[in-house]
Motif scaffolding. Structure first.
Motif, short mmCIF file in Angstrom:
data_model
loop_
_atom_site.label_atom_id
_atom_site.label_comp_id
_atom_site.label_asym_id
_atom_site.label_seq_id
_atom_site.Cartn_x
_atom_site.Cartn_y
_atom_site.Cartn_z
N TRP A 164 0.83 -1.21 0.00
CA TRP A 164 0.00 0.00 0.00
C TRP A 164 0.87 1.26 0.00
CZ3 TRP A 164 -4.84 -0.41 3.69
CH2 TRP A 164 -5.63 -1.52 3.30
N THR A 165 1.95 1.23 0.75
CA THR A 165 2.83 2.39 0.83
C THR A 165 3.47 2.67 -0.52
OG1 THR A 165 3.28 1.96 3.17
CG2 THR A 165 4.83 3.38 2.01
N GLU A 166 3.93 1.62 -1.17
CA GLU A 166 4.53 1.78 -2.49
C GLU A 166 3.52 2.30 -3.50
OE1 GLU A 166 6.39 -1.82 -3.73
OE2 GLU A 166 8.04 -1.66 -2.28
N ALA A 167 2.29 1.79 -3.44
CA ALA A 167 1.27 2.19 -4.41
C ALA A 167 0.86 3.64 -4.26
CB ALA A 167 0.04 1.29 -4.26
N ALA A 192 -8.00 9.78 -16.80
CA ALA A 192 -9.41 9.44 -16.55
C ALA A 192 -9.58 8.00 -16.09
CB ALA A 192 -10.23 9.70 -17.81
N GLU A 193 -8.82 7.08 -16.69
CA GLU A 193 -8.96 5.67 -16.31
C GLU A 193 -8.48 5.44 -14.88
OE1 GLU A 193 -7.49 1.26 -17.84
OE2 GLU A 193 -7.18 3.03 -19.12
N ALA A 194 -7.36 6.03 -14.53
CA ALA A 194 -6.83 5.88 -13.17
C ALA A 194 -7.76 6.54 -12.16
CB ALA A 194 -5.44 6.48 -13.09
N ARG A 239 -1.40 -1.55 -10.07
CA ARG A 239 -0.09 -0.91 -10.16
C ARG A 239 -0.21 0.55 -10.63
NH1 ARG A 239 4.02 -4.53 -9.65
NH2 ARG A 239 3.48 -6.74 -9.88
N PRO A 240 -0.87 1.38 -9.84
CA PRO A 240 -1.03 2.77 -10.24
C PRO A 240 0.31 3.50 -10.31
CG PRO A 240 -1.68 2.45 -7.95
CD PRO A 240 -1.47 1.09 -8.52
#
Length: 413
Positions: free
Chosen positions: A343-346, A356-358, A393-394
């Motif tokens: 979570w921290t990395e993401a 828009a997709e993200a 993987r944002p």
């Protein structure tokens, strides 16, 4: 009594809604919708074994409830007691050769430190029993004057039969237990069903007359100290009023503590104590419920001393549904630490805007997070919702999801 420092909670765009919560009395999921202010009472510790993971899991459950209410736009008025004079505390003090007051103060401070490290929202009213002796004595006198209590020698007992006749409260309405089970639990959990002179073996102690070598105070009920259940009735009525939104605690408090506290409150106010009764499951370790007598306590303070990140500990507890009974295994911290790392990395790369997709993926994750915690505080489902988003993987993230994770799950990334 002083509480602990309150963590900052981000405001997340959009509105949550009032949660559905399991009501022990009916066995149903009900909407825990406040009229305006959400009024919550959660029974506090008897300060002699603070803070084991069973404690932490219970307070985390009702911390989550507060966060859902806040996300829905409600103000929360939270009250909690500390049973800083009671037989188990006095017995532990005698065994260890420590003054009971010193033991209570030490353990309460340890509890405060643990709660603050876990970012548990503090009660607005944090009341020690020793601070409200006068009010409890007066309440006991009122029940005596109304013939809803009686004396056995100099001790005062609540008259269950009389209370059921004169109020709408019914013994067993909350717990659903039969009398045989009630008698067994009463003996196991601080009652004295075998005491001679009681009108009903289940009648609970309201006021314990002074004994040599025990702490006592003058009161309208005589010299002595409070029984267990009346303390929470009086503190809750003092700070929250009657018919408040949710009474919370561990499932081991359903009977006799919450059942009889509700009876005392009904006898004093003429109204129900709470609208919803919500209970957290028990946490076991090494095959048994955590207990000082068994020597199987896993203490928050000890884990902190070992360098465990409180966020990882919080995630390890949130991975279990609050109503479930479950067993703690030490490798749970490894799994939680790995989840915290992902979570921290993401969320490491922050941006004011994403494509828009993200952005749609973020909004979807937030909707799933809100839906999970609103549905009976389903924190495992909430963790899964964030895990799914992390798996995409944002490349970058806006403040939306980090703020939501902080506001609703109490994890600051």
């Amino acid at each position: 009594m002083q509480s602990w420092n309150r963590p900052d909670i981000p405001r997340v765009p959009g509105d949550g809604i009032a949660p559905l919560l399991h009501d022990t009395a009916t066995g149903l999921l009900v909407e825990a919708r406040p009229d305006d202010v959400a009024r919550l009472y959660v029974c506090g510790i008897t300060p002699y074994d603070a803070t084991h993971l069973g404690h932490a899991a219970t307070y985390l459950a009702f911390d989550t409830l507060q966060r859902v209410w806040l996300d829905a736009g409600y103000r929360v008025h939270y009250a909690q007691n500390v049973t800083d004079v009671d037989d188990p505390l006095l017995e532990r003090a005698a065994q260890t050769g420590v003054d009971w007051r010193e033991l209570a103060q030490e353990q309460v401070q340890l509890f405060r430190d643990d709660m603050e490290s876990l970012r548990i929202l503090p009660p607005e009213d944090y009341a020690a029993v020793t601070e409200v002796i006068e009010q409890i004595g007066r309440a006991t006198r009122i029940l005596l004057d109304r013939d809803l209590a009686y004396r056995v020698e100099d001790d005062v007992y609540f008259d269950i039969a009389a209370a059921q006749t004169s109020t709408a409260w019914v013994l067993g309405e909350e717990s659903g237990l039969d009398r045989e089970t009630m008698l067994a639990l009463s003996a196991e959990r601080g009652g004295d069903p075998d005491r001679a002179g009681k009108r009903d073996p289940l009648d609970p102690l309201l006021w314990r007359a002074a004994r040599p070598g025990e702490p006592s105070w003058p009161s309208e009920a005589g010299e002595g100290r409070p029984g267990w259940h009346i303390e929470c009735s009086v503190i809750a009525l003092m700070h929250l009023g009657r018919d408040f939104t949710v009474q919370g605690g561990g499932s081991d408090l359903v009977f006799p503590h919450h059942e009889l506290s509700a009876g005392h409150a009904a006898a004093l106010s003429g109204h129900p104590l709470a609208r919803v009764y919500s209970h957290a499951g028990m946490v076991a370790y090494q095959g048994e419920k955590m207990s000082k007598s068994l020597g199987n306590l896993v203490l928050v303070s000890r884990l902190r001393e070992q360098g465990v990140d409180p966020r990882a500990l919080r995630l390890a507890l949130l991975a279990h549904h609050y109503r479930d009974d479950w067993e703690w295994f030490d490798d749970a911290l490894d799994d939680a630490s790995e989840r915290l790392r992902r979570w921290t990395e993401a969320t490491a790369t922050r941006a004011d805007a994403v494509d828009a997709e993200a952005a749609e993926r973020e909004r979807t994750a937030l909707a799933h997070l809100r839906a999970a915690v609103r549905h009976d505080l389903d924190t495992p489902g909430a963790l899964t919702a964030i895990d799914r988003w992390v798996a995409t993987r944002p490349a970058a993230v806006t403040p939306l999801l980090p703020d939501a994770i902080d506001a609703l799950l109490g994890i600051r990334l």
